[in-house]
Design a protein around this motif. Structure first.
Motif, mmCIF file in Angstrom:
data_model
loop_
_atom_site.group_PDB
_atom_site.id
_atom_site.type_symbol
_atom_site.label_atom_id
_atom_site.label_comp_id
_atom_site.label_asym_id
_atom_site.label_seq_id
_atom_site.Cartn_x
_atom_site.Cartn_y
_atom_site.Cartn_z
ATOM 1 N N LYS A 38 -26.241 -85.589 20.511
ATOM 2 C CA LYS A 38 -26.066 -86.835 21.189
ATOM 3 C C LYS A 38 -24.642 -87.334 19.662
ATOM 4 O O LYS A 38 -24.277 -86.779 18.588
ATOM 5 C CB LYS A 38 -26.895 -87.661 20.249
ATOM 6 N N ASN A 39 -23.778 -88.441 20.477
ATOM 7 C CA ASN A 39 -22.433 -88.736 19.182
ATOM 8 C C ASN A 39 -23.604 -89.657 18.163
ATOM 9 O O ASN A 39 -23.109 -90.716 18.431
ATOM 10 C CB ASN A 39 -21.537 -89.577 19.939
ATOM 11 N N TRP A 40 -24.197 -89.414 17.038
ATOM 12 C CA TRP A 40 -24.230 -90.188 16.242
ATOM 13 C C TRP A 40 -23.335 -91.502 15.563
ATOM 14 O O TRP A 40 -23.899 -91.950 14.905
ATOM 15 C CB TRP A 40 -25.247 -89.896 15.851
ATOM 16 N N PHE A 41 -22.483 -90.355 15.279
ATOM 17 C CA PHE A 41 -21.912 -90.968 13.682
ATOM 18 C C PHE A 41 -20.086 -91.639 14.240
ATOM 19 O O PHE A 41 -19.186 -91.892 13.660
ATOM 20 C CB PHE A 41 -21.677 -89.999 12.903
ATOM 21 N N GLY A 42 -20.142 -91.239 15.411
ATOM 22 C CA GLY A 42 -18.798 -91.950 16.185
ATOM 23 C C GLY A 42 -17.643 -90.757 16.028
ATOM 24 O O GLY A 42 -16.409 -91.320 16.745
ATOM 25 N N VAL A 43 -17.515 -89.927 15.581
ATOM 26 C CA VAL A 43 -16.295 -89.170 16.026
ATOM 27 C C VAL A 43 -16.205 -87.985 16.425
ATOM 28 O O VAL A 43 -15.382 -87.026 16.472
ATOM 29 C CB VAL A 43 -16.415 -88.448 13.911
ATOM 30 N N GLY A 44 -17.008 -87.836 17.059
ATOM 31 C CA GLY A 44 -17.893 -86.570 18.353
ATOM 32 C C GLY A 44 -19.064 -86.217 18.421
ATOM 33 O O GLY A 44 -20.259 -86.952 17.403
ATOM 34 N N ALA A 75 -26.276 -75.968 13.336
ATOM 35 C CA ALA A 75 -25.714 -77.585 14.340
ATOM 36 C C ALA A 75 -24.146 -77.667 14.414
ATOM 37 O O ALA A 75 -24.007 -76.399 13.793
ATOM 38 C CB ALA A 75 -25.667 -78.289 12.798
ATOM 39 N N ILE A 76 -23.807 -78.407 15.185
ATOM 40 C CA ILE A 76 -22.356 -78.475 15.081
ATOM 41 C C ILE A 76 -21.970 -79.484 15.267
ATOM 42 O O ILE A 76 -22.940 -80.244 16.179
ATOM 43 C CB ILE A 76 -22.385 -77.625 16.982
ATOM 44 N N GLN A 77 -21.018 -79.930 14.436
ATOM 45 C CA GLN A 77 -20.485 -81.087 14.831
ATOM 46 C C GLN A 77 -18.926 -80.913 15.767
ATOM 47 O O GLN A 77 -17.884 -80.132 14.895
ATOM 48 C CB GLN A 77 -19.923 -82.109 13.034
ATOM 49 N N SER A 78 -18.739 -82.234 16.259
ATOM 50 C CA SER A 78 -17.581 -82.180 16.669
ATOM 51 C C SER A 78 -16.447 -83.048 16.352
ATOM 52 O O SER A 78 -17.415 -84.622 16.063
ATOM 53 C CB SER A 78 -17.594 -82.011 18.168
ATOM 54 N N VAL A 86 -17.401 -77.303 13.929
ATOM 55 C CA VAL A 86 -17.882 -77.138 12.930
ATOM 56 C C VAL A 86 -18.973 -77.126 13.115
ATOM 57 O O VAL A 86 -20.279 -77.503 13.296
ATOM 58 C CB VAL A 86 -17.866 -78.065 11.396
ATOM 59 N N TYR A 87 -19.014 -75.049 12.688
ATOM 60 C CA TYR A 87 -20.801 -74.326 13.078
ATOM 61 C C TYR A 87 -21.147 -74.347 11.807
ATOM 62 O O TYR A 87 -20.809 -73.981 10.606
ATOM 63 C CB TYR A 87 -20.504 -73.648 13.906
ATOM 64 N N VAL A 88 -22.639 -74.752 11.859
ATOM 65 C CA VAL A 88 -23.817 -74.440 10.328
ATOM 66 C C VAL A 88 -25.073 -74.098 11.189
ATOM 67 O O VAL A 88 -25.886 -74.182 11.787
ATOM 68 C CB VAL A 88 -24.114 -75.364 9.801
ATOM 69 N N THR A 89 -25.296 -72.508 11.423
ATOM 70 C CA THR A 89 -26.270 -72.215 11.519
ATOM 71 C C THR A 89 -27.185 -70.483 10.107
ATOM 72 O O THR A 89 -26.865 -70.648 8.959
ATOM 73 C CB THR A 89 -25.664 -70.690 12.789
ATOM 74 N N TYR A 90 -28.728 -70.472 10.950
ATOM 75 C CA TYR A 90 -29.479 -69.774 10.083
ATOM 76 C C TYR A 90 -30.237 -68.879 10.797
ATOM 77 O O TYR A 90 -30.428 -69.799 11.902
ATOM 78 C CB TYR A 90 -29.991 -70.915 9.021
#
Length: 107
Positions: A38-44, A75-78, A86-90
């Motif tokens: 989902k586009n929660w922040f408006g940047v992607g 989490a992936i932020q476009s 930008v990817y963050v994984t565990y």
């Protein structure tokens, strides 16, 4: 209203390698992944997901077996303006080995 997407995936597999002088290797497993985008922040789009996998491996030559479990989140932020993700994984791997004392790697 901001569009969103829900995804889910289930996998089940199994295979066996042909017998050799050392024995036969069999591997089965199953797992799943699920997430929301989902586009929660408006940047992607922002994608949040979780995954879980379980395997069961047996080597008939010496009775060695393993049952690893993999668990993870990410989490992936476009960023649409920069055409960048930008990817963050565990991931955590729990390994349960049976009959490991019968393995002699030194011959």
């Amino acid at each position: 209203m901001v569009p969103r997407r829900l995804d889910a995936q289930l996998s089940i597999f199994g295979f066996a390698l042909p017998p050799s002088a050392l024995g036969e290797l069999r591997l089965t497993g199953y797992g799943g992944q699920g997430g929301i985008e989902k586009n929660w922040f408006g940047v992607g789009n922002t994608t949040l997901y979780g995954e879980w996998q379980r395997f069961d491996g047996k080597f008939d030559g010496d009775g060695l077996g393993a049952k690893p479990v993999i668990m993870g989140v990410g989490a992936i932020q476009s960023f649409d303006a920069a055409a960048m993700d930008v990817y963050v994984t565990y991931r955590q791997l729990d390994l349960d080995v049976t009959n490991a004392d019968k393995v002699n790697i030194f011959g």
